[in-house]
Design an enzyme around this catalytic site. Structure first.
Site, PDB file in Angstrom:
ATOM      1  N   ARG A   1      -5.831   1.336 -11.657  1.00  0.00           N
ATOM      2  CA  ARG A   1      -4.806   1.034 -10.772  1.00  0.00           C
ATOM      3  C   ARG A   1      -4.397   2.295 -10.000  1.00  0.00           C
ATOM      4  O   ARG A   1      -3.867   2.363  -8.842  1.00  0.00           O
ATOM      5  CB  ARG A   1      -3.855   0.116 -10.953  1.00  0.00           C
ATOM      6  CG  ARG A   1      -4.156  -1.288 -11.464  1.00  0.00           C
ATOM      7  CD  ARG A   1      -3.076  -2.068 -12.241  1.00  0.00           C
ATOM      8  NE  ARG A   1      -3.520  -3.372 -12.757  1.00  0.00           N
ATOM      9  CZ  ARG A   1      -3.879  -3.856 -13.881  1.00  0.00           C
ATOM     10  NH1 ARG A   1      -4.198  -2.812 -14.579  1.00  0.00           N
ATOM     11  NH2 ARG A   1      -4.105  -5.034 -13.873  1.00  0.00           N
TER      12      ARG A   1
ATOM     13  N   VAL B   1       3.580  -5.520  -4.581  1.00  0.00           N
ATOM     14  CA  VAL B   1       2.337  -5.846  -5.168  1.00  0.00           C
ATOM     15  C   VAL B   1       1.149  -4.911  -5.199  1.00  0.00           C
ATOM     16  O   VAL B   1       0.664  -4.810  -6.116  1.00  0.00           O
ATOM     17  CB  VAL B   1       1.978  -7.424  -4.567  1.00  0.00           C
ATOM     18  CG1 VAL B   1       0.563  -7.811  -5.145  1.00  0.00           C
ATOM     19  CG2 VAL B   1       2.885  -8.295  -4.441  1.00  0.00           C
TER      20      VAL B   1
ATOM     21  N   HIS C   1       2.455  -2.044 -15.587  1.00  0.00           N
ATOM     22  CA  HIS C   1       1.559  -3.007 -14.964  1.00  0.00           C
ATOM     23  C   HIS C   1       0.001  -1.916 -15.049  1.00  0.00           C
ATOM     24  O   HIS C   1      -0.361  -1.541 -13.951  1.00  0.00           O
ATOM     25  CB  HIS C   1       1.791  -3.405 -13.693  1.00  0.00           C
ATOM     26  CG  HIS C   1       0.764  -4.300 -13.199  1.00  0.00           C
ATOM     27  ND1 HIS C   1       0.429  -5.389 -13.647  1.00  0.00           N
ATOM     28  CD2 HIS C   1       0.184  -4.395 -12.055  1.00  0.00           C
ATOM     29  CE1 HIS C   1      -0.789  -6.038 -13.149  1.00  0.00           C
ATOM     30  NE2 HIS C   1      -0.882  -5.263 -12.025  1.00  0.00           N
TER      31      HIS C   1
ATOM     32  N   ASP D   1       1.051 -10.631 -15.665  1.00  0.00           N
ATOM     33  CA  ASP D   1       0.425 -10.326 -17.091  1.00  0.00           C
ATOM     34  C   ASP D   1       0.751 -11.160 -17.945  1.00  0.00           C
ATOM     35  O   ASP D   1       0.276 -11.498 -19.201  1.00  0.00           O
ATOM     36  CB  ASP D   1       0.988  -8.874 -17.292  1.00  0.00           C
ATOM     37  CG  ASP D   1       0.380  -7.718 -16.293  1.00  0.00           C
ATOM     38  OD1 ASP D   1      -0.619  -8.158 -15.601  1.00  0.00           O
ATOM     39  OD2 ASP D   1       1.370  -6.855 -16.123  1.00  0.00           O
TER      40      ASP D   1
ATOM     41  N   ARG E   1      -1.357 -14.177 -17.837  1.00  0.00           N
ATOM     42  CA  ARG E   1      -2.900 -13.957 -18.559  1.00  0.00           C
ATOM     43  C   ARG E   1      -2.440 -13.824 -20.190  1.00  0.00           C
ATOM     44  O   ARG E   1      -3.539 -14.293 -20.951  1.00  0.00           O
ATOM     45  CB  ARG E   1      -3.188 -12.529 -18.175  1.00  0.00           C
ATOM     46  CG  ARG E   1      -3.653 -12.694 -16.960  1.00  0.00           C
ATOM     47  CD  ARG E   1      -4.128 -11.329 -16.023  1.00  0.00           C
ATOM     48  NE  ARG E   1      -4.888 -11.534 -14.740  1.00  0.00           N
ATOM     49  CZ  ARG E   1      -4.809 -10.462 -13.966  1.00  0.00           C
ATOM     50  NH1 ARG E   1      -4.590  -9.313 -13.943  1.00  0.00           N
ATOM     51  NH2 ARG E   1      -5.620 -10.814 -12.633  1.00  0.00           N
TER      52      ARG E   1
ATOM     53  N   ALA F   1      -2.638  -9.742   4.814  1.00  0.00           N
ATOM     54  CA  ALA F   1      -3.624 -10.950   4.793  1.00  0.00           C
ATOM     55  C   ALA F   1      -4.699 -11.324   3.914  1.00  0.00           C
ATOM     56  O   ALA F   1      -5.618 -12.132   4.491  1.00  0.00           O
ATOM     57  CB  ALA F   1      -3.723 -11.549   6.118  1.00  0.00           C
TER      58      ALA F   1
HETATM   59  P1  NAI Z   1      -7.533  -7.017   0.169  1.00  0.00           P
HETATM   60  O1  NAI Z   1      -8.118  -5.776   0.561  1.00  0.00           O
HETATM   61  O2  NAI Z   1      -8.275  -8.214   0.243  1.00  0.00           O
HETATM   62  O3  NAI Z   1      -6.360  -6.942   1.215  1.00  0.00           O
HETATM   63  C1  NAI Z   1      -5.420  -6.098   1.612  1.00  0.00           C
HETATM   64  C2  NAI Z   1      -5.056  -6.151   2.841  1.00  0.00           C
HETATM   65  O4  NAI Z   1      -4.203  -5.099   3.623  1.00  0.00           O
HETATM   66  C3  NAI Z   1      -6.270  -6.077   3.904  1.00  0.00           C
HETATM   67  O5  NAI Z   1      -6.369  -7.621   4.762  1.00  0.00           O
HETATM   68  C4  NAI Z   1      -6.069  -4.807   4.890  1.00  0.00           C
HETATM   69  O6  NAI Z   1      -6.289  -5.023   6.259  1.00  0.00           O
HETATM   70  C5  NAI Z   1      -4.324  -4.812   4.756  1.00  0.00           C
HETATM   71  N1  NAI Z   1      -3.689  -3.476   5.374  1.00  0.00           N
HETATM   72  C6  NAI Z   1      -4.097  -2.353   4.777  1.00  0.00           C
HETATM   73  N2  NAI Z   1      -3.279  -1.565   5.425  1.00  0.00           N
HETATM   74  C7  NAI Z   1      -2.566  -2.287   6.144  1.00  0.00           C
HETATM   75  C8  NAI Z   1      -1.072  -2.059   7.124  1.00  0.00           C
HETATM   76  N3  NAI Z   1      -0.923  -0.663   7.096  1.00  0.00           N
HETATM   77  N4  NAI Z   1      -0.333  -3.082   7.347  1.00  0.00           N
HETATM   78  C9  NAI Z   1      -0.764  -4.183   7.032  1.00  0.00           C
HETATM   79  N5  NAI Z   1      -1.812  -4.650   6.522  1.00  0.00           N
HETATM   80  C10 NAI Z   1      -2.548  -3.569   5.986  1.00  0.00           C
HETATM   81  O7  NAI Z   1      -6.723  -6.677  -1.326  1.00  0.00           O
HETATM   82  P2  NAI Z   1      -6.330  -7.544  -2.317  1.00  0.00           P
HETATM   83  O8  NAI Z   1      -7.115  -7.973  -3.116  1.00  0.00           O
HETATM   84  O9  NAI Z   1      -5.274  -8.672  -1.513  1.00  0.00           O
HETATM   85  O10 NAI Z   1      -5.248  -6.619  -3.205  1.00  0.00           O
HETATM   86  C11 NAI Z   1      -4.049  -6.089  -2.416  1.00  0.00           C
HETATM   87  C12 NAI Z   1      -3.221  -4.962  -3.189  1.00  0.00           C
HETATM   88  O11 NAI Z   1      -2.762  -5.953  -3.872  1.00  0.00           O
HETATM   89  C13 NAI Z   1      -4.079  -4.119  -3.926  1.00  0.00           C
HETATM   90  O12 NAI Z   1      -3.486  -2.779  -4.015  1.00  0.00           O
HETATM   91  C14 NAI Z   1      -4.308  -4.769  -5.233  1.00  0.00           C
HETATM   92  O13 NAI Z   1      -4.606  -3.431  -6.179  1.00  0.00           O
HETATM   93  C15 NAI Z   1      -2.828  -5.127  -5.431  1.00  0.00           C
HETATM   94  N6  NAI Z   1      -2.845  -6.282  -6.521  1.00  0.00           N
HETATM   95  C16 NAI Z   1      -1.833  -6.059  -7.474  1.00  0.00           C
HETATM   96  C17 NAI Z   1      -1.549  -7.038  -8.346  1.00  0.00           C
HETATM   97  C18 NAI Z   1      -0.285  -7.001  -9.281  1.00  0.00           C
HETATM   98  O14 NAI Z   1      -0.329  -7.819 -10.264  1.00  0.00           O
HETATM   99  N7  NAI Z   1       0.550  -6.310  -8.738  1.00  0.00           N
HETATM  100  C19 NAI Z   1      -2.527  -8.072  -8.565  1.00  0.00           C
HETATM  101  C20 NAI Z   1      -3.627  -8.048  -7.730  1.00  0.00           C
HETATM  102  C21 NAI Z   1      -3.650  -7.182  -6.928  1.00  0.00           C
END
Ligand code: NAI
Length: 308
Positions: A88, A118, A175, A148, A151, A8
């Protein structure tokens, strides 16, 4: 239909917000490991319903996966994001364990679920979900190309000084900053190839700015982006729930397509009610083919660090 979003945080909450605002899902369940966090985000988001005019129910839970039972789609955003200067790929150590555990919990309660991955490094995390979930390959979709490509279109519109709705373009392959492949040869403005309007230097700039699009934002924000990633996920979820059959570049398990097998990489696909309905075969130039193969090699190296 019910959609679960695990994590979340920035991306998870943004994606839940866009899904709710577009009002096509009956319920969004947010799951997080941080005590009370998903419940709080769900409550805050639901309090926007009368302001923004949607009826989607939003609930949150701290790790109670029974609340996710019967989900049509589950989005995995749990894990750590990168900080400025990180790739990444450096996130693999922590995120692989999280993604594997979350996948098992999701599948236990929703055996028919379609999973959208994601968490980064996304192509490798999607591969991990294929190897550990037992789900058919049509039901595991990595989100990278949708973001991407958005963007890429942003950078194309900027270079062309055109409205974004006039331009079209797609990014495939990995990615990652180095493995992304913006298909310049297929990019258009109002149906006309953009190569008619941009010189070689402008073309090179658009491609480079697209590839480092995530890193540029990470430098500005101190963490990775969330609005465009959340919107990209919501487009994919909508294409599934509403059976829109949109062509979206997604990271999919390849079995000979584009000359690769046993690897998840970004390729254009038709996304509908059953998940991946078809991988679309588009003709690449020789240079694009070589870049795709190079990207595959790099992703394979990262996949080699996985422990199942
Ligand atoms: P964030 O740190 O804001 O949110 C991640 C959430 O995951 C945190 O609230 C955390 O408490 C929760 N979490 C951690 N372990 C968990 C578990 N075992 N069960 C349930 N929840 C858990 O990070 P953000 O910015 O939301 O990014 C999330 C991921 O998405 C990252 O790995 C980031 O690199 C990736 N990402 C991928 C993109 C894509 O295009 N594929 C684009 C942007 C981000």
């Amino acid at each position: 239909m019910k959609v679960t979003v695990v994590g979340a945080g920035a991306v998870g909450a943004s994606c839940a917000e866009y899904i709710a605002m577009k009002d096509f899902a009956a319920e969004v369940v947010l799951v997080d490991i941080k005590e009370g966090f998903a419940e709080g985000k769900a409550m805050d988001l639901l309090q926007t319903a009368s302001l923004n005019g949607f009826d989607t129910k939003i609930t949150g839970t701290t790790g109670d996966y029974s609340k996710t039972a019967g989900s049509k789609v589950a989005v995995i955003t749990s894990g750590i994001p990168r900080k400025p200067g990180m790739t990444r790929e450096e996130l693999i150590g922590i995120n692989a364990g999280i993604v594997k555990e979350v996948t098992q919990n999701l599948v236990k309660h929703s055996p028919d679920v379609i999973i959208i991955v994601v968490s980064n490094p996304m192509d490798t995390m999607a591969y991990l979900v294929h190897k550990t979930s037992g789900l058919p390959k049509e039901r595991i979709i990595g989100m990278g190309g949708a973001l991407d490509s958005a963007r890429f279109k942003y950078r194309l519109a900027e270079a062309l000084e055109s409205p974004i709705s006039d331009v079209d373009g797609m990014v495939i392959a990995a990615h990652s900053d180095t493995g992304m492949l913006p298909l310049f040869s297929k990019a258009t403005r109002n149906g006309v190839p953009v190569s008619e309007f941009l010189n070689d230097e402008q073309k090179a700039n658009v491609i480079e700015e697209t590839k480092v699009g995530g890193a540029t934002l990470t430098k500005l924000l101190g963490t990775s982006a969330w609005y465009a990633p959340g919107a990209a996920v919501s487009v994919m979820v909508q294409s599934i729930l509403c059976d829109q059959k949109k062509m979206i570049p997604c990271s999919l398990m390849l079995d000979g397509e584009y000359g690769e097998s046993d690897i998840c990489l970004g390729v254009p696909a038709i996304i509908g009610k059953d998940g991946v309905e078809k991988i679309v075969d588009i003709t690449l130039t020789e240079d694009e083919k070589a870049k795709f193969t190079e990207a595959a090699k790099a992703v394979r190296d990262v996949n080699g660090d996985l422990k199942f």
